[in-house]
Write an enzyme that holds these catalytic residues in place. Sequence first.
Site, PDB file in Angstrom:
ATOM      1  N   ASP A  22       0.843  -1.190   0.000  1.00 11.92           N
ATOM      2  CA  ASP A  22       0.000   0.000   0.000  1.00 11.92           C
ATOM      3  C   ASP A  22       0.882   1.245   0.000  1.00 11.92           C
ATOM      4  OD1 ASP A  22       0.658  -0.643   2.811  1.00 11.92           O
ATOM      5  OD2 ASP A  22      -0.560   1.128   3.269  1.00 11.92           O
TER       6      ASP A  22
ATOM      7  N   GLU B  58      -0.096  -0.561   5.856  1.00 16.50           N
ATOM      8  CA  GLU B  58       0.904   0.057   6.728  1.00 16.50           C
ATOM      9  C   GLU B  58       0.762   1.566   6.751  1.00 16.50           C
ATOM     10  OE1 GLU B  58       4.537   1.882   8.183  1.00 16.50           O
ATOM     11  OE2 GLU B  58       3.742   2.050   6.140  1.00 16.50           O
TER      12      GLU B  58
END
Length: 454
Positions: free
Chosen positions: A92, A157
């Site tokens: 991500d 994250e």
Amino acid sequence: MPQQPLADAVRSLMDRARTDLAELVAFRSVADPRQFPVEECRGAARWVADAFAAEGLTKVQLLDTPDGTQAVYAELPGPEGAPTVLLYSHYDVQPPLDEDAWLSPAFELTERDGRWYGRGAADCKGNILMHLTALRALRRVDGGYPVGLKIIVEGSEEQGTGGLEQYAQAHPELLAADAIVIGDTGNFTAGLPTVTATLRGMTMVEVSLTTLAGNLHSGAFGGAAPDALQGLVRLLASLHDEHGDVAVAGLTSDQTWPGVQYPEEQFRADAKVLDGVALTGTGTVADRLWARPAVTVHGIDAPPVIGATSSVQAAAKALVSLRVPPGGDALAAQDALIAHLEAQAPAGARLRIERQGAGEPFAADTSGPAYEAMGAAMAEAFGTPMVASGEGGSIPLCNTLQSLYPQAEIVLIGVEEPTTQIHAVNESVDPRELERMALTEALFLHRYAELRSV
């Protein structure tokens, strides 16, 4: 293990690394469905799973984590008696911010001036390619891997929603390993091999201030009517003293950093500080970045300049982050921040504070065989000794892994360096750093196997 065959293999794989990184960057994998479709993250997860499966990893799975995102898991047993190494990264990315400010499309990998530009090119898709290129080089030279491998690549994250931490706590056997390589940091400066020894923790709060039932005409009421936006600005300003140090009771701002220092002129250049603008705070740059707390206003909800009306504002909101240095307690620091905001709020104003979670600071034990092996690998790959630095950012998973596997060594490395501009527009990666770090990781896996195999 001789360095040259692996170095040649890594170099021959760099064109493939660029092609793969371009494919991965093309996924707009911001883990926030309010901004980008969830299919972008799911597509990136499938790409990562397929890539590691192609390198011989088995038991490749997409794990549904409690925050609604997916983590990629894979493993492969090693030779008899060999240690197990867990390789971590995340697919991500941060939102692109102002896409018009990018010199090339944010989600299209573009080569310019010897660098590869694109959101996630360094943080953290470049680190996924570091892992993949190291494994590909080992397969090409050795036909396999000298250690047992586990791979975990998470999908949230950057959002800090803790999906993988929660999943790991519920499945404590899953990520057990002798050494854990966190591919989410980088070198102190390009060409200087660096392990990150400490991380600051982070906590955030959302602060809302309301003073009126509704906006008022600033001519008819301004000067006497309590303006929520002005009150919020004063409240936020109270978080720092006249020198720029954090001024929250209970938080100390005089700690010192004992390790490698960050020359002020180098920091000014790396951070692109404008001429004549003073730095924030006191002490050395390293003290301020790695040893002390930092308060940052991440955003304010207020009317934009274009389209603003002549109004006294009835309400305003801000998102405030607090970085907590090693040795501190994130929840206690959050309590102190909230107590300060409550004490400094305008009299009678309606103040609402929402906690946004907290991640504890992290400090690694750098005395074990994994660090010995990484030091040897970095010295070979870069031709200069490894140094250890701090990192002002936070990776909450490190604390989860440290608590679950107290005997495992956790080593933080990566392709990021100060000029990559992670989290900003025009993020990029230096392919030379990617090449040297991939070689470092391949050499490390050999050196660590030699030290730990029985």
